[in-house]
Design a protein around this motif. Structure first.
Motif, PDB file in Angstrom:
ATOM      1  N   GLU A  68       0.826  -1.209   0.000  1.00  0.00           N
ATOM      2  CA  GLU A  68       0.000   0.000   0.000  1.00  0.00           C
ATOM      3  C   GLU A  68       0.858   1.255   0.000  1.00  0.00           C
ATOM      4  OE1 GLU A  68      -2.677  -0.221   3.257  1.00  0.00           O
ATOM      5  OE2 GLU A  68      -3.659  -2.060   2.557  1.00  0.00           O
ATOM      6  N   HIS A  69       2.070   1.162   0.526  1.00  0.00           N
ATOM      7  CA  HIS A  69       2.968   2.311   0.605  1.00  0.00           C
ATOM      8  C   HIS A  69       4.292   1.963  -0.073  1.00  0.00           C
ATOM      9  CE1 HIS A  69       0.102   3.960   3.443  1.00  0.00           C
ATOM     10  NE2 HIS A  69       0.188   2.846   4.154  1.00  0.00           N
TER      11      HIS A  69
ATOM     12  N   THR B  65       7.308   0.698   1.868  1.00  0.00           N
ATOM     13  CA  THR B  65       7.313  -0.714   2.255  1.00  0.00           C
ATOM     14  C   THR B  65       8.137  -1.515   1.261  1.00  0.00           C
ATOM     15  OG1 THR B  65       5.085  -0.440   3.155  1.00  0.00           O
ATOM     16  CG2 THR B  65       5.859  -2.692   2.848  1.00  0.00           C
TER      17      THR B  65
END
Length: 372
Positions: A323-324, A327
């Motif tokens: 999602e990021h 990450t």
């Protein structure tokens, strides 16, 4: 641990604790959406602590119990006869700290459990830092992956499947547990897209992930996967709900009274253990050490750092299921010591004409270029 203390029999379980543990399990699975495998690890930590304390009530646990337990972990050995690592001890204490934090705020236990003991389920600051400092795991190079892939046989259905699984992980960076739970219908061969459907694909935290084949780093991987899909559809006559990578079919031979391999079944693997065995054998066949499938992500991400724009890297991050973007950057893009040194040494190589100029001249040139 012995079930005797001071000549009296120690309880093998505590009914009050069992009630609390059952409610905590529900909270982890359905309140915090923890994976069952994670919950099992938590259970092991709790059981270890209960065995050490003789299954006393959680409400009766004191700071002295916790301190003694921490000391015992420092002397405990694993199945290989080695002392437990700091990371293992840290994880065990963390699991217990979360349990007692939950107990200390639960309506049924809030007045019974001393919440102050939670801070004792910690290592010292120095030990905590050392526990987090994991040993660097070197990922395989693209050349090593290609060499291994080329060496894998592909005469039988089983060999074709094994080689296609290896190629599929390179192509998609999919987690091995998700890999073995994919169905044929999850892959759009024409568009080269996979929908990791969380209703049956075992993705992390059961997220739905749309993944596009990334064939640029190693085109051979995409060729092999496309051949496998064609083989499934035209030769194996696979159905939409059949596994993309069926497990091996074994049957009992009445003549030899032994189980023998007889091709592929129509069933999914129960877990990803067999995948790692297949990869281990593939690397061993070309004289390489074992690289677990998850390390393939590091290989692809490092390739991306050198060959992709920020926009494209963001797409890759989503392709993996993150999602990021950080990450993707932080755990998978970390450079090895050699890569770090190589990158630093190359700084300035794109401006050779400015290598031997004075500081004043360099500043003036920077200002001039900034006005363009």
């Amino acid at each position: 641990m012995s079930n005797m203390e001071g000549g009296r029999m120690m309880a093998e379980y505590n009914p009050n604790n069992e009630i609390a543990k059952k409610q905590y399990e529900e909270a982890l699975l359905h309140g915090k959406y923890r994976d069952p495998k994670t919950v099992k690890a938590v259970w092991n930590s709790i059981n270890s602590f209960e065995a050490f304390t003789g299954h006393i009530d959680f409400k009766d646990v004191s700071t002295e119990h916790v301190k003694a337990f921490k000391e015992s972990l420092e002397h405990e050995k694993n199945s290989a006869g080695e002392l437990l690592s700091l990371s293992t001890i840290r994880s065990t204490l963390g699991n217990l700290r979360e349990l007692f934090e939950w107990l200390a705020t639960h309506p049924k236990f809030i007045k019974k459990v001393d919440g102050r003991i939670t801070q004792y389920f910690r290592l010292s600051n120095n030990a905590n830092r050392a526990a987090r400092a994991s040993k660097e795991k070197t990922p395989p190079t693209l050349e090593e992956l290609e060499t291994t892939l080329k060496a894998m046989p592909s005469k039988t259905d089983i060999e074709k499947r094994d080689r296609a699984m290896f190629a599929f992980v390179i192509l998609t960076c999919i987690r091995d547990d998700a890999l073995v739970s994919l169905k044929r219908k999850d892959v759009d061969a024409d568009r080269r897209i996979i929908w990791q459907d969380p209703r049956h694909v075992r993705t992390k935290r059961r997220k739905g992930i749309l993944t596009k084949f990334l064939g640029k780093p190693l085109p051979l991987a995409e060729e092999i996967v496309m051949d496998w899909l064609k083989h499934l559809d035209e030769v194996f006559d696979i159905k939409p709900n059949d596994p993309l990578f069926p497990k091996t079919l074994t049957r009992n031979n009445p003549e030899t009274m032994a189980f023998e391999v007889q091709g592929l079944s129509r069933e999914h693997y129960a877990n990803s253990g067999q995948v790692r065995d297949i990869f281990r054998a593939a690397f061993k066949a070309v004289g390489l050490g074992y690289y677990n499938p998850h390390l393939f992500r590091n290989t692809i991400v490092k390739w991306a750092l050198k060959n992709m724009s920020q926009f494209e890297f963001m797409a890759l991050s989503q392709n993996i299921g993150h999602e990021h973007v950080m990450t993707t950057y932080n755990p998978y893009g970390k450079l090895s010591a050699d890569e770090q040194i190589e990158a630093i040494e190359k700084i300035g190589a794109k401006m050779p004409e400015l290598q031997d100029v004075s500081i004043d001249e360099l500043v003036a040139e920077i200002v001039r270029r900034g006005k363009k």
